[in-house]
Design a protein around this motif. Structure first.
Motif, PDB file in Angstrom:
ATOM      1  N   LYS A   1       0.806  -1.179  -0.170  1.00  0.00           N
ATOM      2  CA  LYS A   1      -0.022  -0.052  -0.011  1.00  0.00           C
ATOM      3  C   LYS A   1       1.036   1.329   0.122  1.00  0.00           C
ATOM      4  O   LYS A   1       0.312   2.496   0.223  1.00  0.00           O
ATOM      5  CB  LYS A   1      -0.900  -0.052   1.210  1.00  0.00           C
TER       6      LYS A   1
ATOM      7  N   LEU B   1       2.671   2.506   2.283  1.00  0.00           N
ATOM      8  CA  LEU B   1       2.407   3.527   3.535  1.00  0.00           C
ATOM      9  C   LEU B   1       3.765   3.855   3.941  1.00  0.00           C
ATOM     10  O   LEU B   1       4.701   3.330   3.757  1.00  0.00           O
ATOM     11  CB  LEU B   1       1.670   2.669   4.570  1.00  0.00           C
TER      12      LEU B   1
ATOM     13  N   CYS C   1      -0.025  -1.453   7.789  1.00  0.00           N
ATOM     14  CA  CYS C   1      -1.419  -1.771   8.054  1.00  0.00           C
ATOM     15  C   CYS C   1      -1.693  -2.621   9.109  1.00  0.00           C
ATOM     16  O   CYS C   1      -0.758  -2.980   9.626  1.00  0.00           O
ATOM     17  CB  CYS C   1      -2.271  -1.864   6.822  1.00  0.00           C
TER      18      CYS C   1
ATOM     19  N   THR D   1     -11.564   5.276   3.623  1.00  0.00           N
ATOM     20  CA  THR D   1     -10.296   5.023   3.475  1.00  0.00           C
ATOM     21  C   THR D   1      -9.526   5.610   2.510  1.00  0.00           C
ATOM     22  O   THR D   1      -9.928   6.028   1.600  1.00  0.00           O
ATOM     23  CB  THR D   1     -10.197   3.197   3.122  1.00  0.00           C
TER      24      THR D   1
ATOM     25  N   ARG E   1      -7.811   3.916   0.145  1.00  0.00           N
ATOM     26  CA  ARG E   1      -7.705   3.154  -1.030  1.00  0.00           C
ATOM     27  C   ARG E   1      -8.042   3.787  -2.109  1.00  0.00           C
ATOM     28  O   ARG E   1      -7.308   3.670  -3.341  1.00  0.00           O
ATOM     29  CB  ARG E   1      -8.153   1.792  -0.802  1.00  0.00           C
TER      30      ARG E   1
ATOM     31  N   LEU F   1      -9.202   5.421   7.892  1.00  0.00           N
ATOM     32  CA  LEU F   1      -8.525   4.025   7.851  1.00  0.00           C
ATOM     33  C   LEU F   1      -7.553   3.971   6.564  1.00  0.00           C
ATOM     34  O   LEU F   1      -7.933   4.706   5.503  1.00  0.00           O
ATOM     35  CB  LEU F   1      -9.376   2.720   7.652  1.00  0.00           C
ATOM     36  N   THR F   2      -6.676   3.081   6.545  1.00  0.00           N
ATOM     37  CA  THR F   2      -5.894   2.887   5.381  1.00  0.00           C
ATOM     38  C   THR F   2      -6.774   2.055   4.325  1.00  0.00           C
ATOM     39  O   THR F   2      -6.871   2.495   3.115  1.00  0.00           O
ATOM     40  CB  THR F   2      -4.661   1.859   5.698  1.00  0.00           C
TER      41      THR F   2
ATOM     42  N   ASP G   1      -8.575  -1.774   3.099  1.00  0.00           N
ATOM     43  CA  ASP G   1      -8.114  -3.142   2.523  1.00  0.00           C
ATOM     44  C   ASP G   1      -7.546  -3.171   1.180  1.00  0.00           C
ATOM     45  O   ASP G   1      -7.914  -2.107   0.235  1.00  0.00           O
ATOM     46  CB  ASP G   1      -8.891  -4.312   2.512  1.00  0.00           C
TER      47      ASP G   1
ATOM     48  N   ASP H   1      -1.373   7.814   3.682  1.00  0.00           N
ATOM     49  CA  ASP H   1      -1.712   6.901   4.924  1.00  0.00           C
ATOM     50  C   ASP H   1      -2.630   7.232   5.635  1.00  0.00           C
ATOM     51  O   ASP H   1      -3.005   8.238   5.806  1.00  0.00           O
ATOM     52  CB  ASP H   1      -0.373   6.248   5.092  1.00  0.00           C
ATOM     53  N   SER H   2      -2.963   6.449   6.845  1.00  0.00           N
ATOM     54  CA  SER H   2      -3.868   6.681   7.702  1.00  0.00           C
ATOM     55  C   SER H   2      -3.341   7.795   8.779  1.00  0.00           C
ATOM     56  O   SER H   2      -4.120   8.500   9.018  1.00  0.00           O
ATOM     57  CB  SER H   2      -4.438   5.532   8.310  1.00  0.00           C
TER      58      SER H   2
ATOM     59  N   GLN I   1       3.144  -2.055  15.566  1.00  0.00           N
ATOM     60  CA  GLN I   1       1.867  -1.483  15.390  1.00  0.00           C
ATOM     61  C   GLN I   1       1.584  -0.396  16.450  1.00  0.00           C
ATOM     62  O   GLN I   1       1.033   0.606  15.828  1.00  0.00           O
ATOM     63  CB  GLN I   1       0.823  -2.563  15.742  1.00  0.00           C
TER      64      GLN I   1
END
Lengths: 239, 303
Positions: A158, A160, A165, B82, B84, B109-110, B112, B129-130, B173
């Motif tokens: 993605k 990022l 994620c 998102t 995406r 959110l990012t 899926d 990105d998020s 994370q």
């Protein structure tokens, strides 16, 4: 290097008109390493096309191994001096090289008709004779100072910039169980280097204007100018 | 109503979730779209309802339309958006639009990857990105777009983000979770968790983050769903004992059993969180029972 993979021969043949005389040009650098357009593949492609009834006016891979097709002055010299006669009897060029190589042949033949014989798939590292991997997206704005040299734009599915994620499992990416999560690779590397602090700061969004195509680079011995929609950046390589 | 009003009063915030349909909402005024029908089961049982944004990269009715529809009918939507499918211009514009249409809570959110959905040849955008999206949303609230231009009337909404406690290494994370908080995230919903140890590790490492977190749970409907999530849904792990337990009863009794299992799990862990986010995946009708088993009363709830 520019990684390339040959198009299926039947697809190549579909675009060649009846009676069209084709000259096959390979590349003795990247395409040679990819076995998509080195000396062996270029000769073989000529034979495969002839077997399918296509008239081949000639074939060549300009220069010694390591010489790129995309070096215009060299390719022009080879085609115009060594293959002058064959080119007079040529309707089009099948190029076994990357997209840059295809354009080089257009320039070297004063606008000759071309067929791409390969798909250009990425810029990669030749990890071994049988493996080429992509580690750079050629974005024009390198941020890998903050990731231990591993590009999240390329290694994260993605792209990022501020961390993973939530989709990875067992270190693998959510899009493909065979693919490593780029952010876990970055984390593991920085952990080993004792530099996890590098990924704690906010990374701003990419400047996609620097990724706008086509871009150009003007170079001289001590100066280079990179032009994109973000403007022109000129740098000197001396104090 | 911004959920901050509840978190600020230390209320235990309960949210549900609906997914827009694959299709349009007809003009017939009497038609009740499935997301609305699902929401009706949550009436007075939850504080707000998440509306998913082309979840799992499967193209559906937009979360904006469904969120507004819920709002018009007295529910409090949490509009999910998102990275995406939209570039930075579209993301900012959608946030302004959602607020302007009455949305008070957004979950950023990012998303899926397109590869997991039903349009696998689509260009995945991920222009932002998020973390960047959260920062930009916070900037919009300060009256500026992301390049510094002034806005006429700044939006005012509550910024939510997500975190996955199942992620290994968890510390990686949590680096991102901290960045989201620094960027302006005001509350979190977690990815679905089923394991006690995962919760305890997560809570131990985040209790000083000073940002409300809702425990996320996905309603387990049957053993096949558990196995499917283990095999195909990234970032979620369903222990075998859960799969065995839901499989221990006949199909006809699965809803009752599921409500009991989910409720029991939430009851056990609710004191470690500031709320719970229940993702019923269509079984919104059992959410009231889940909450009863969990011994949670939202004290009026919405509508």
């Amino acid at each position: 290097m520019h990684a390339t993979i040959q198009k299926p021969v039947e697809e190549i043949v579909k675009h060649i008109k009846p009676g069209e005389k084709v000259f096959v040009v390979g590349c003795n650098n990247c395409a040679w390493k990819c076995h998509s357009g080195g000396e062996d593949e270029t000769k073989a492609m000529s034979e495969r096309l002839e077997k399918r009834g296509i008239e081949i006016s000639g074939y060549t891979v300009p220069g010694p191994q390591g010489m790129s097709l995309c070096k215009l002055d060299h390719t022009t010299k080879v085609l115009k001096t060594e293959y002058d006669e064959q080119l007079k009897n040529t309707d089009s060029f099948l190029v076994l090289g990357c997209g840059q190589g295809v354009h080089t042949v257009i320039d070297a033949t004063d606008g000759g008709m071309v067929h791409p014989g390969c798909d250009t798939i990425f810029g990669g590292e030749t990890v071994s004779e049988s493996e080429i991997n992509e580690y750079c997206s050629l974005c024009g704005e390198c941020i890998i100072e903050f990731t231990g040299g591993l590009c999240p734009l390329t290694l994260c599915a993605k792209s990022l910039l501020n961390g993973p994620c939530g989709g990875a499992e067992n270190g693998k990416c959510e899009v493909d169980a065979d693919r490593n999560c780029g952010w876990i690779m970055i984390y593991d590397r920085l952990m080993k280097l004792g530099r996890l602090d590098l990924i704690e700061s906010y990374q701003k969004p990419k400047n996609h204007a620097k990724w706008s195509r086509p871009r150009s680079l003007k170079v001289s011995h001590h100066k280079a100018s990179f032009s994109s929609m973000a403007g022109t950046v000129t740098v000197s390589n001396i104090d | 109503m911004k959920l901050s009003e509840l978190f600020d009063k230390s209320e235990f915030v309960v949210t549900g979730e609906v997914g827009p349909v694959k299709g349009a909402i007809p003009r017939d005024k009497d038609y009740v779209p499935p997301c609305m029908a699902e929401a009706l089961h949550l009436e007075k049982k939850v504080h707000a309802i998440n509306v998913t944004d082309n979840q799992s990269a499967v193209m559906k009715l937009g979360s904006m339309a469904a969120s507004v529809k819920l709002k018009q009918n007295g529910f409090e939507p949490i509009y999910q958006i998102t990275c995406r499918d939209r570039n930075r211009i579209a993301l900012q514009s959608e946030i302004l639009t959602a607020f302007s249409l009455g949305v008070d809570n957004m979950l950023l959110l990012t998303g899926d990857h397109t590869n997991l959905g039903d349009h696998i040849e689509a260009k995945p955008v991920f222009d932002l990105d998020s973390v960047q999206l959260v920062k930009i949303a916070a900037d919009l609230q300060k009256g500026k777009d992301m390049v510094g231009n002034d806005l006429l009337n700044a939006p005012d909404f509550f910024i939510g983000a997500v975190v996955n406690p199942n992620f290994q290494p968890l510390d990686l994370q949590l680096i991102k979770m901290k960045k989201k908080i620094e960027a302006g995230a005001q509350f979190f919903q977690t990815q679905a968790v089923y394991e006690d140890s995962v919760i305890d590790q997560f809570v131990a490492k985040t209790e000083l983050f000073d940002c409300p977190v809702q425990l996320g749970v996905v309603v387990l409907k049957n053993p096949a769903m558990g196995k499917y999530m283990n095999n195909y849904i990234s970032g979620i792990s369903v222990p075998q004992k859960w799969i065995n337990e839901i499989g221990s009863v006949d199909k006809a009794d699965r809803k009752k059993k599921s409500a009991e299992m989910m409720g029991r799990f939430i009851r056990k862990h609710k004191d470690k969180f500031q709320g719970v986010h229940i993702m019923p995946l269509g079984w919104t009708d059992i959410v009231p029972d889940i909450l009863e088993y969990a011994e949670i009363n939202v004290n009026g709830g919405i509508k």
